[in-house]
Design a protein around this motif. Structure first.
Motif, PDB file in Angstrom:
ATOM      1  N   ASN A   1       0.848  -1.183   0.000  1.00  0.00           N
ATOM      2  CA  ASN A   1       0.000   0.000   0.000  1.00  0.00           C
ATOM      3  C   ASN A   1       0.881   1.229   0.000  1.00  0.00           C
ATOM      4  N   LEU A   2       0.583   2.153  -0.898  1.00  0.00           N
ATOM      5  CA  LEU A   2       1.420   3.334  -1.059  1.00  0.00           C
ATOM      6  C   LEU A   2       1.155   4.399  -0.019  1.00  0.00           C
ATOM      7  N   LEU A   3      -0.019   4.387   0.597  1.00  0.00           N
ATOM      8  CA  LEU A   3      -0.379   5.429   1.547  1.00  0.00           C
ATOM      9  C   LEU A   3      -0.141   4.967   2.973  1.00  0.00           C
ATOM     10  N   PRO A   4       0.152   5.881   3.877  1.00  0.00           N
ATOM     11  CA  PRO A   4       0.265   5.504   5.286  1.00  0.00           C
ATOM     12  C   PRO A   4      -1.054   4.982   5.829  1.00  0.00           C
ATOM     13  N   THR A   5      -0.985   4.357   6.994  1.00  0.00           N
ATOM     14  CA  THR A   5      -2.175   3.721   7.563  1.00  0.00           C
ATOM     15  C   THR A   5      -3.261   4.733   7.857  1.00  0.00           C
ATOM     16  N   GLY A   6      -2.924   5.917   8.303  1.00  0.00           N
ATOM     17  CA  GLY A   6      -3.941   6.891   8.667  1.00  0.00           C
ATOM     18  C   GLY A   6      -4.564   7.618   7.507  1.00  0.00           C
ATOM     19  N   SER A   7      -4.005   7.512   6.304  1.00  0.00           N
ATOM     20  CA  SER A   7      -4.520   8.265   5.150  1.00  0.00           C
ATOM     21  C   SER A   7      -4.910   7.359   3.995  1.00  0.00           C
ATOM     22  N   ARG A   8      -5.304   6.134   4.285  1.00  0.00           N
ATOM     23  CA  ARG A   8      -5.645   5.215   3.204  1.00  0.00           C
ATOM     24  C   ARG A   8      -7.035   5.458   2.630  1.00  0.00           C
ATOM     25  N   SER A   9      -7.767   6.385   3.197  1.00  0.00           N
ATOM     26  CA  SER A   9      -9.053   6.739   2.610  1.00  0.00           C
ATOM     27  C   SER A   9      -8.902   7.733   1.472  1.00  0.00           C
ATOM     28  N   ASP A  10      -7.707   8.324   1.317  1.00  0.00           N
ATOM     29  CA  ASP A  10      -7.477   9.261   0.221  1.00  0.00           C
ATOM     30  C   ASP A  10      -7.357   8.509  -1.102  1.00  0.00           C
ATOM     31  N   ALA A  11      -7.678   9.216  -2.162  1.00  0.00           N
ATOM     32  CA  ALA A  11      -7.607   8.628  -3.495  1.00  0.00           C
ATOM     33  C   ALA A  11      -6.223   8.846  -4.080  1.00  0.00           C
ATOM     34  N   VAL A  12      -5.700   7.838  -4.786  1.00  0.00           N
ATOM     35  CA  VAL A  12      -4.409   7.912  -5.461  1.00  0.00           C
ATOM     36  C   VAL A  12      -4.672   8.070  -6.950  1.00  0.00           C
ATOM     37  N   SER A  13      -3.977   9.001  -7.574  1.00  0.00           N
ATOM     38  CA  SER A  13      -4.222   9.305  -8.987  1.00  0.00           C
ATOM     39  C   SER A  13      -3.093   8.876  -9.905  1.00  0.00           C
ATOM     40  N   CYS A  14      -1.839   8.804  -9.416  1.00  0.00           N
ATOM     41  CA  CYS A  14      -0.716   8.517 -10.302  1.00  0.00           C
ATOM     42  C   CYS A  14       0.477   8.074  -9.474  1.00  0.00           C
ATOM     43  N   CYS A  15       1.507   7.590 -10.158  1.00  0.00           N
ATOM     44  CA  CYS A  15       2.759   7.208  -9.519  1.00  0.00           C
ATOM     45  C   CYS A  15       3.893   7.411 -10.519  1.00  0.00           C
ATOM     46  N   GLU A  16       5.118   7.429 -10.006  1.00  0.00           N
ATOM     47  CA  GLU A  16       6.294   7.629 -10.836  1.00  0.00           C
ATOM     48  C   GLU A  16       7.485   6.992 -10.135  1.00  0.00           C
ATOM     49  N   PHE A  17       8.374   6.362 -10.917  1.00  0.00           N
ATOM     50  CA  PHE A  17       9.566   5.727 -10.376  1.00  0.00           C
ATOM     51  C   PHE A  17      10.754   6.685 -10.446  1.00  0.00           C
TER      52      PHE A  17
ATOM     53  N   ALA B   1       3.958   8.581  -5.183  1.00  0.00           N
ATOM     54  CA  ALA B   1       2.549   8.430  -5.526  1.00  0.00           C
ATOM     55  C   ALA B   1       1.837   9.738  -5.257  1.00  0.00           C
ATOM     56  N   GLY B   2       0.893  10.079  -6.117  1.00  0.00           N
ATOM     57  CA  GLY B   2       0.146  11.317  -5.981  1.00  0.00           C
ATOM     58  C   GLY B   2      -1.196  11.087  -5.333  1.00  0.00           C
ATOM     59  N   SER B   3      -1.409  11.724  -4.202  1.00  0.00           N
ATOM     60  CA  SER B   3      -2.679  11.665  -3.475  1.00  0.00           C
ATOM     61  C   SER B   3      -2.986  13.089  -3.021  1.00  0.00           C
ATOM     62  N   SER B   4      -3.373  13.273  -1.776  1.00  0.00           N
ATOM     63  CA  SER B   4      -3.474  14.628  -1.244  1.00  0.00           C
ATOM     64  C   SER B   4      -2.090  15.246  -1.079  1.00  0.00           C
ATOM     65  N   GLU B   5      -1.069  14.419  -1.005  1.00  0.00           N
ATOM     66  CA  GLU B   5       0.328  14.831  -0.987  1.00  0.00           C
ATOM     67  C   GLU B   5       1.115  13.927  -1.939  1.00  0.00           C
ATOM     68  N   VAL B   6       2.332  14.310  -2.236  1.00  0.00           N
ATOM     69  CA  VAL B   6       3.242  13.462  -3.003  1.00  0.00           C
ATOM     70  C   VAL B   6       3.978  12.581  -2.004  1.00  0.00           C
ATOM     71  N   VAL B   7       3.651  11.294  -1.990  1.00  0.00           N
ATOM     72  CA  VAL B   7       4.168  10.366  -0.999  1.00  0.00           C
ATOM     73  C   VAL B   7       5.371   9.645  -1.583  1.00  0.00           C
ATOM     74  N   HIS B   8       6.434   9.525  -0.795  1.00  0.00           N
ATOM     75  CA  HIS B   8       7.658   8.837  -1.191  1.00  0.00           C
ATOM     76  C   HIS B   8       7.707   7.490  -0.476  1.00  0.00           C
ATOM     77  N   VAL B   9       7.753   6.391  -1.232  1.00  0.00           N
ATOM     78  CA  VAL B   9       7.748   5.045  -0.657  1.00  0.00           C
ATOM     79  C   VAL B   9       8.853   4.229  -1.306  1.00  0.00           C
ATOM     80  N   ASN B  10       9.197   3.135  -0.622  1.00  0.00           N
ATOM     81  CA  ASN B  10      10.158   2.171  -1.131  1.00  0.00           C
ATOM     82  C   ASN B  10       9.431   0.877  -1.422  1.00  0.00           C
ATOM     83  N   ARG B  11       9.788   0.245  -2.529  1.00  0.00           N
ATOM     84  CA  ARG B  11       9.092  -0.974  -2.947  1.00  0.00           C
ATOM     85  C   ARG B  11       9.244  -2.098  -1.927  1.00  0.00           C
ATOM     86  N   TYR B  12      10.367  -2.145  -1.240  1.00  0.00           N
ATOM     87  CA  TYR B  12      10.631  -3.226  -0.295  1.00  0.00           C
ATOM     88  C   TYR B  12      10.404  -2.809   1.150  1.00  0.00           C
TER      89      TYR B  12
END
Length: 685
Positions: free
Chosen positions: A484-500, A510-521
């Motif tokens: 899941n790309l979003l943190p646990t507290g903000s998983r109700s937000d909608a995700v519109s796009c992503c970029e590597f 990932a683009g949601s209400s904020e630009v979230v930075h995540v690691n695949r692993y």
């Protein structure tokens, strides 16, 4: 009955003649010599079987006598009848005999009679041939690294030797002209000698013959790039004297916008009235542009039952579509493979993922009444249980924008799919190449022209993973992992796009209400998000992200567009924006793209159809667009999407899709877009 009566009469007559006098004499003699009867009791020596055998023998003798008598009365004759009398016939005569009389008449014969064969010079019309000359590199441009190595003395023999005895380089050996003349007599022996052998003089025979026998690799991307540049020239040479063929250059028209020099319209009645939801240029084949069309306005037509259609266009041949891709479920996102031009991926509103293999022949798919071939997905995960619970908003190949070298042919691709709730799935793309008992479609070991062989091979390798795979297809998708790309507290937000990240494909935003930075692993990332506002800004309002894009010329730069009509520039190591550019006042920015060949140039499109060109290196004003143009018109309709080609060439292209089903490809005017070089500072950051 008459014959039986006659036989019985003959039998009695013969028996009476043979046994009559003897029986009378024996009976009279026996009566005189017979002693008086005496009563006795005892056991008989003759068994029942003996009596039965005697009875059978007597009957056999009677039947044999009867058959012998009848045989004398019967005469046998031999009779022969001719059932069919057919002379030897050829295959052609047999065909005419069988089908010639069934309302068919022989119109003509291709070959003349046997007696006239030697008198005829040709049996077909004479073909007028004309030769054209063209220039091409020796290796067709497929191995540019070999040309570079030759300059340093590591490639094959160099060309251009003069008569003064200049040397020719072969590997690390240099031979003069005199030495080559001395060894020319043994050229045949050296050509036949295996690699690494020595001749009679003890010299190494590594030379041009061995170099030509080297098993060279084949680069499909280089071949595609070469054909892309050669095809227009060859087509012009072949059609320059043919007035019947339409000239594709006439389809191009002069653009009315200053940012482009020419425009090409791509349209077909199959998608008339369908809005263009997404456009994308292929990185593996830059001449191809993929367009996703939405639901139709009309309910009639050959493709009206499909809620969405994807068309693959060839910019060099805009007169017709290259491929028509269909899906039973509504498509929400499509993308092309960055390393395999024959693969196209798609995501659906039902949460499934599908893939099309463009190598499959057209006869394996259905066609429209006008002969246009259509293709259903080669593989779909709709039959699998591990699908998304929400509609897929984007499908993209992991590491498609990596700055490192492209993956090898043997390395499998990883497809990434993201739904509207932030669930991300990674799918392993598998192509059967014969290692598992089934050859890939189009490979030399695969008899694709024989459906029987395909059915046999398909049945031999059938498994549970084949559910959702089209008949005769060889590509599959296996779910590798999910997150899941979003943190646990903000998983109700909608995700519109992503970029590597171009420098590290394991990291993504990932683009949601904020630009979230995540690691695949699941590793810790810094910064964990890219904020809308800087620390010194008083505006703390948030706006959903609509599009993300890393610059192909500078992997540090990340562009993000928002629904409030603004574009922000980030550096990957900093969570605060370096630039905030307010653009649209009446709509949101639907997509933002960085220029592939001009540094600090950004393109953006808003929901009203206005196209913006941003120059971040301008000394005048970095927070306002350098050019702005309204792409939407009354004739073409409202502009819904756009994309920029990834070619690092001067004549880059931009594709615009409209809600009327029209797709326009503009050739960008690089000099006009870049502006005055003296008024730009590319080291401003």
């Amino acid at each position: 009955k008459a014959m039986e009566a006659e036989n019985e009469k003959i039998r009695k007559a013969m028996a009476s003649k043979r046994d009559g006098p003897t029986k009378e004499k024996e009976s009279s003699a026996a009566a005189k010599a017979a002693p008086p009867k005496q009563e006795f009791s005892g056991t008989s020596q003759i068994s029942v079987n003996d009596l039965q055998r005697q009875k059978y023998r007597a009957q056999y003798e009677e039947d044999l006598a009867r058959a012998t008598a009848l045989r004398r009365l019967v005469d046998l004759e031999s009779v022969s009848v001719t059932i069919a009398d057919i002379a030897p016939m050829s295959e052609y005569d047999l065909y005419i005999r069988s089908f010639g009389g069934s309302e068919r008449a022989q119109a003509a014969v291709q070959a003349p009679p046997p007696n006239d064969i030697f008198d005829q010079e040709v049996q077909a019309e004479r073909v007028v041939m004309r030769s054209k000359q063209s220039q091409a590199p020796e290796d067709l441009g497929l191995f540019p690294e070999r040309q570079m190595m030759r300059g340093f003395g590591f490639g094959g023999a160099q060309q251009g030797e003069d008569d003064q005895g200049t040397t020719a380089t072969t590997g690390s050996f240099k031979k003069s002209k005199k030495d080559k003349e001395g060894t020319s007599k043994s050229a045949a022996t050296q050509a036949d000698a295996p690699k690494g052998d020595s001749n009679a003089n003890g010299e190494s025979t590594v030379g041009t013959a061995n170099t030509n026998n080297t098993n060279l690799g084949f680069d499909t991307a280089a071949l595609s790039a070469f054909l892309t540049r050669v095809f227009p020239v060859v087509r012009t040479l072949m059609d320059e004297n043919d007035s019947n063929k339409a000239n594709t250059s006439s389809i191009k028209s002069k653009s009315e916008h200053t940012f482009s020099t020419s425009v090409t319209d791509l349209s077909t009645p199959l998608v008339e009235g369908r809005p263009v939801l997404d456009t994308q240029f292929s990185k593996a084949s830059p001449q191809n542009v993929l367009a996703l069309y939405g639901p139709p306005v009309q309910t009639t037509g050959p493709l009206a039952k499909y809620p969405s259609i994807a068309l693959l266009w060839n910019v060099n041949d805009p007169t017709t579509t290259d491929k028509v891709l269909l899906s039973p479920s509504p498509l929400t996102s499509v993308c092309c493979s960055p390393s395999r031009p024959h693969l196209v991926y798609g995501g659906t509103a039902s949460g499934s993922v599908c893939v099309w293999d463009l190598r499959e022949p057209n006869y394996r798919h259905s066609s429209l009444p006008d002969g246009t071939a259509t293709r259903l997905p080669s593989f779909s995960t709709e039959w699998l249980a591990d699908n998304h619970d929400y509609p897929v908003v984007q499908v993209v190949v992991a590491g498609y924008n990596a700055i490192l070298a492209h993956r090898s042919k043997d390395e499998a691709e990883t497809l990434t799919s993201i739904d509207s709730r932030g669930s991300c799935c990674f799918w392993l793309v598998s192509e059967d190449t014969g290692k598992g008992g089934r050859a890939a479609v189009g490979s030399p070991s695969s008899p694709i022209s024989s459906p029987t062989n395909d059915k046999t091979r398909k049945a031999a390798t059938f498994s549970d993973a084949d559910h959702g795979q089209n008949l005769f297809s060889s590509v599959k998708l296996f779910k590798a992992s999910a997150m899941n790309l979003l943190p646990t507290g903000s998983r109700s937000d909608a995700v519109s796009c992503c970029e590597f990240f171009p420098s590290d494909p394991t990291q993504m935003v990932a683009g949601s209400s904020e630009v979230v930075h995540v690691n695949r692993y699941g590793s810790i990332t810094a910064p964990n998000q890219y904020s809308h506002y800087a620390r010194w800004s008083q505006n703390s309002s948030t706006s959903p992200v609509t599009s993300l894009n890393f610059s192909p010329l500078d992997s540090r730069v990340l562009l993000a567009s928002y629904q409030d009509g603004s574009v922000r520039l980030f550096l990957k190591d900093s969570g605060e924006p370096k630039l905030t550019i307010p653009l649209a006042t009446t709509g949101a920015i639907s997509r933002v793209r960085c220029s592939p060949n001009l540094r600090w140039i950004t393109f953006a499109l808003d929901t009203t159809g206005t196209f913006y060109i941003l120059d971040h290196a301008s000394n005048d004003n970095k927070t306002s667009p350098s050019q702005k143009a309204l792409i939407s018109t009354m004739a073409n309709g409202k502009c819904c999407s756009f994309d920029v080609s990834s070619e690092e060439r001067v004549d880059a292209r931009a594709a615009f899709g409209f809600d009327t089903g029209l797709l326009q490809v503009h050739t960008l005017a690089t000099d006009v877009i870049k502006g005055n070089a003296a008024n730009r500072n590319e080291r401003w950051l």
